[in-house]
Design a protein around this motif. Structure first.
Motif, short mmCIF file in Angstrom:
data_model
loop_
_atom_site.label_atom_id
_atom_site.label_comp_id
_atom_site.label_asym_id
_atom_site.label_seq_id
_atom_site.Cartn_x
_atom_site.Cartn_y
_atom_site.Cartn_z
N SER A 1 0.81 -1.22 0.00
CA SER A 1 0.00 0.00 0.00
C SER A 1 0.84 1.27 0.00
O SER A 1 0.49 2.25 -0.65
CB SER A 1 -0.93 0.01 1.23
N LEU B 1 -1.63 3.69 -10.81
CA LEU B 1 -3.07 3.52 -11.01
C LEU B 1 -3.40 2.84 -12.34
O LEU B 1 -4.55 2.45 -12.56
CB LEU B 1 -3.77 4.88 -10.94
N ILE C 1 -5.10 8.98 -3.52
CA ILE C 1 -4.75 7.64 -4.02
C ILE C 1 -5.48 6.56 -3.21
O ILE C 1 -5.94 5.55 -3.77
CB ILE C 1 -3.22 7.43 -3.97
N THR D 1 -9.05 6.36 -4.40
CA THR D 1 -9.08 5.92 -5.80
C THR D 1 -8.78 4.44 -5.93
O THR D 1 -9.44 3.73 -6.71
CB THR D 1 -8.07 6.75 -6.63
N ASN D 2 -7.81 3.93 -5.20
CA ASN D 2 -7.49 2.50 -5.26
C ASN D 2 -8.67 1.64 -4.82
O ASN D 2 -8.97 0.60 -5.42
CB ASN D 2 -6.27 2.19 -4.38
N LYS D 3 -9.34 2.08 -3.77
CA LYS D 3 -10.50 1.33 -3.28
C LYS D 3 -11.65 1.39 -4.28
O LYS D 3 -12.37 0.39 -4.47
CB LYS D 3 -10.93 1.86 -1.92
N THR E 1 -10.78 -1.01 -7.15
CA THR E 1 -10.96 -2.40 -6.72
C THR E 1 -12.44 -2.79 -6.72
O THR E 1 -12.82 -3.86 -7.21
CB THR E 1 -10.36 -2.61 -5.31
#
Length: 693
Positions: free
Chosen positions: A274, A538, A590, A593-595, A598
Motif C-alpha cells: 500500500s 493507477l 490515491i 481511488t485504489n479502493k 478495486t
C-alpha cells in the motif's frame, strides 16, 4: 513479500536492539552537521554577483562587513574602540572618520558635504570588514565578540548580524517545535486509535526515523536552518499515516490469524504494497524541489525525501518489533474508538455529487485568482522580530543615515579617476541613490589624499580592482531597488565591460528573479513527475488528471487565502508549499481511488463503489490530515521567525483543505467521470464496467 514480514517478526528483538544502537551514530551525525543560516549562499555560483562576492572575499579580504553606529562618542573613544576591534579574530579592517581627523581636528571643521553624510544626531558610523564570508562561523563569532566589547552606544548592523540573530532565535525555538508537534499529534492519535499506549509507540517509531534522517544529513555537509526547523515536524506529519496503516492492518489481521507474529507478517506485507505507491509520490514531490535554481530547494527536497524513506523503513521494521514486544501492554490499554464513522458525510457526497461539482466549478477561478495574486516579500529582515539587535541596528542605519541597501562596485584599477568620477556622477543622478563613494572621489569631499590612511586606501583598491560603495535609500528586494540595480549595471558596463556589481542589493535582486523562475518551474516539475508515477501506480490516463486537479485546487485555495486576507508571504513559502502539499496529500486521493478501482473491478456499480471507497477511507484520511495539521499548526502559531511560521501555517492549513477537497470533490468527480475512467484504466474496460453504473 510475506517471507520478509515473517523474518522481521522472527528477529524483532534483534531489529529493536540494532535500531536503538543506530541512534548513537545518528545523534553524532546530527551534531556534526553544519547548519547554514544565510539564504543568499544558495544562489547559483555562476551568477555575476556571486562572482563579485568571491572577488571581494579573495582579493579584498572582505568576505563580509558591518556598519557600526556610534552614539555620543568622542573621537578619542572611537580610536580606542577601533584598536580593540582590530584585535578581534577574523576582523580585517576598521575604518571611521576618526582615522582621518584624529583627535586634533574638531568635527565642526569638516566640510559640510562630508559631515552631513557621516554625522547625524550625535551619531557617526564605523566600517568593519571581515576576512570570511557572511555566514561563516568565524564571522558570526567576530560579531558576537564585537557585541561583547561594545556598550549600548554601539549598534552593529549588517547581514552577519542578522544571520547571527536568526541562528540564536532558531536554536532557541527548534526543540519547542518538536514538543508542540508531538503533543498535538499525540492528542489526535489518542482520539483516533483504540489504545492509549499505541500512539506513544507510533510517535517513538517516527522519532527514531527522524533521528536517522537528521543524522544522515552529515553526508550533505550542511543543511539550512529552515530545513532543520521544518524537517522534523514535516516528516512526522507526512509519514504518520504509514504507521497508522500498519497498526490498523495488524489489528484487522489478528482476527484472521491465531498468532500475533502471523498477523503482523501479513500486516507488513499489506502495508508494503500500500505504501509503495503513496510514498513514491511523496518522495517524488520532495525531489521536485531539487529542480530549483535556488539550491535551498535541493536542500529541503533531499532531506525530506530521505525522511520519507527512513519513515517507511522504520514503519516496516522498527514499529512491528515495538508492537509485538509490547502487544500485551497495548491490549491492556485498549479503549473504545472515539472517532465516528462519518456515514452522514459519505451519504451526503454520494447524494449531492452534482451540486458539489457545481460549487467546485464556481470556486475554482476565485481560488486561482487569489493564488496567482498572492504577494511575496524577499527582505529577510521582515521575517524576524523587530526587537532583535540586528533589526534595531539596521533600522537605525536606514532612518539616520539613509543607508538602506549597499551595492559594491568593482571596476578596473587602471580606470582614470576622471572616468570613474564621470561614471559615479551619472550613478548619483539616478532616483534613490544617496551617494556613491570611491577613492577617486575622496578629494571632492574636501579631504586631501595625503590625509587618507594606507589602511583606508587598501579597503578601496588592490592590484586588479578598485571598489566603489554605492548607497541606495530604496528598500531591499523591492521593485524600485531591482530596477535601480539594472540601471546601475547599464551605466557601469559603458565605462568598463568587465565591471561587476555585488553587495546586498544586487544579491537580493538575483534572489527575486531566480525565485520567481523557481516558483513556476518547481510546481510544473512536481506535477509532471507525480503524474507519471500515478499513471504507473493507477494504470490509468484519466485518474492521475482527476487526482492532480483536486489537489491543485486545494493548493489554489490554500495559497489564495493570503491574497483575500491581505497577507504577504515570505518568498520561500510560496515556492515550496505547492510541491510539499501536492506530494504530502496526494496519498489521501490515491487511497480513495485504489479502493474505488478495486470495487469497480469486482463488478460493483459506480455509486456503491464510490460509497464503499469513501466510507472506508474517511477515517484514515482525517487522522492523517489531523496529524499533519497538528505537527505543523502549533509551530506556525509559536515561531517568531516568520519564514518558518508562515511555512508551517500554510502546511497545516493545506492539510485540512486537502482533506476536505479529497473527501468532497474527488468522489464527486469519480461519479461524474466514471465512464471515462473505465475506458482509460487498465483492467476496467475488459470487465465491461462502462455500462454498469
Amino acid at each position: 513479500m510475506h517471507k520478509i514480514g515473517k523474518a522481521i517478526c522472527k528477529y524483532r528483538r534483534i531489529i529493536l536492539a540494532i535500531a536503538l544502537l543506530l541512534i548513537i551514530p545518528a545523534l553524532i551525525g546530527m551534531k556534526a552537521t553544519k547548519i547554514n543560516y544565510d539564504i543568499l549562499v544558495y544562489l547559483p555560483s555562476d551568477v555575476e554577483t556571486i562572482q563579485g562576492e568571491n572577488i571581494l572575499s579573495n582579493d579584498f579580504n572582505m568576505g563580509a562587513f558591518s556598519v557600526i553606529i556610534l552614539e555620543d562618542m568622542q573621537t578619542k573613544d572611537i580610536l580606542k574602540l577601533e584598536d580593540k576591534i582590530k584585535e578581534v579574530p577574523n576582523v580585517e579592517k576598521v575604518i571611521s572618520i576618526a582615522d582621518v581627523i584624529g583627535t586634533s581636528i574638531p568635527t565642526e571643521m569638516l566640510p559640510d558635504k562630508l559631515k552631513d553624510k557621516i554625522y547625524k544626531d550625535n551619531s557617526t558610523i564605523m566600517l568593519v570588514t571581515f576576512k570570511d564570508q557572511i555566514s561563516a562561523d568565524s564571522t558570526m563569532e567576530a560579531v558576537e565578540t564585537l557585541r561583547d566589547i561594545t556598550d549600548e552606544r554601539c549598534k552593529i548592523s549588517g547581514m552577519t548580524s542578522t544571520v547571527l540573530d536568526t541562528r540564536n532565535l532558531s536554536n532557541s525555538e527548534i526543540a519547542i517545535y518538536v514538543v508542540i508537534a508531538v503533543i498535538l499529534c499525540l492528542i489526535v492519535l489518542e482520539i483516533a486509535l483504540d489504545s492509549y499506549i499505541a500512539p506513544i509507540l507510533l510517535l517513538l517509531n517516527i522519532g527514531i526515523a527522524i533521528l536517522y534522517n537528521m543524522g544522515t544529513n552529515i553526508f550533505l555537509g550542511e543543511i539550512s536552518y529552515i530545513t532543520k526547523a521544518i524537517s522534523a515536524v514535516l516528516q512526522l506529519g507526512v509519514t504518520m499515516d504509514f504507521a497508522i496503516f500498519l497498526y490498523h492492518s495488524y489489528m484487522q489481521e489478528k482476527e484472521n490469524f491465531e498468532s500475533n507474529e502471523d498477523a503482523m507478517a501479513s500486516a507488513i506485507h499489506k502495508t508494503l504494497l500500500s505504501v509503495v505507491g503513496s510514498s513514491l509520490t511523496t518522495i517524488a514531490g520532495f525531489l521536485a524541489l531539487c529542480s530549483m535554481n535556488l539550491t535551498l530547494g535541493r536542500d529541503i527536497g533531499i532531506v525530506m525525501a530521505k525522511g520519507v524513506f527512513c519513515g517507511v523503513v522504520c514503519v516496516l521494521t522498527v514499529l512491528p518489533a515495538m508492537i509485538l514486544n509490547l502487544n500485551g501492554l497495548i491490549e491492556k490499554t485498549k479503549h473504545k474508538e472515539i472517532l465516528p464513522k462519518f456515514e452522514g458525510v459519505k451519504n451526503f457526497v454520494v447524494k449531492h455529487y452534482k451540486a458539489i461539482i457545481l460549487v467546485f466549478i464556481v470556486l475554482l477561478p476565485i481560488a486561482f485568482y487569489g493564488y496567482s495574486h498572492t504577494e511575496n516579500y524577499y527582505n529577510l529582515d521582515k521575517s524576524l522580530p523587530k526587537t532583535l539587535d540586528s533589526v534595531i541596528a539596521n533600522t537605525e542605519l536606514k532612518e539616520k543615515f539613509n543607508m538602506v541597501s549597499m551595492e559594491l562596485l568593482l571596476v578596473d584599477k587602471d580606470l582614470p579617476d576622471s572616468t570613474v568620477n564621470k561614471m559615479l556622477d551619472e550613478i548619483e543622478e539616478l532616483d534613490g541613490i544617496e551617494w556613491a563613494l570611491g577613492f577617486s572621489k575622496v578629494s571632492s569631499l574636501g579631504i586631501p589624499r595625503e590625509m587618507i590612511p594606507e589602511e583606508a586606501i587598501d579597503v578601496f583598491q588592490n592590484d586588479e580592482y578598485q571598489m566603489i560603495i554605492i548607497n541606495s535609500n530604496y528598500e531591499m528586494a523591492t521593485n524600485e531597488l531591482n530596477a535601480q540595480v539594472t540601471k546601475v549595471n547599464e551605466i557601469i558596463k559603458k565605462y568598463d565591460e568587465n565591471a561587476i556589481l555585488a553587495g546586498e542589493g544586487p544579491l537580493m535582486k538575483d534572489l527575486v528573479e531566480i525565485s520567481d523562475h523557481d516558483f513556476n518551474s518547481v510546481n510544473s516539475v512536481s506535477i509532471v513527475i507525480i503524474f507519471i508515477i500515478m499513471i504507473v501506480v493507477l494504470k490509468s490516463i484519466s485518474l492521475p488528471v482527476i487526482l492532480i486537479i483536486v489537489i491543485e485546487f486545494a493548493i489554489f485555495i490554500n495559497m489564495g487565502i493570503p491574497y483575500y486576507t491581505n497577507t504577504i508571504l515570505p518568498f520561500i513559502a510560496s515556492i515550496v508549499i505547492g510541491t510539499i502539499q501536492l506530494g504530502a496529500t496526494i496519498d489521501y486521493a490515491i487511497l480513495i481511488t485504489n479502493k474505488y478501482i478495486t470495487s469497480r473491478k469486482d463488478g460493483i456499480d459506480k455509486k456503491a463503489a464510490v460509497s464503499e471507497a469513501l466510507g472506508t477511507s474517511i477515517g484514515s484520511i482525517l487522522i492523517s490530515g489531523l496529524c499533519f495539521f497538528g505537527a505543523t499548526f502549533g509551530v506556525g502559531a509559536y515561531s517568531k521567525i516568520e519564514m518558518i511560521g508562515s511555512l508551517c501555517t500554510l502546511m497545516s492549513r493545506g492539510a485540512i483543505v486537502s482533506v476536505f477537497c479529497v473527501v468532497l470533490i474527488l468522489p464527486s468527480l469519480l461519479m461524474a467521470f466514471d465512464k471515462l475512467i473505465c475506458k482509460t484504466t487498465m483492467g476496467m474496460k475488459k470487465k465491461g464496467l462502462i455500462n454498469n453504473e
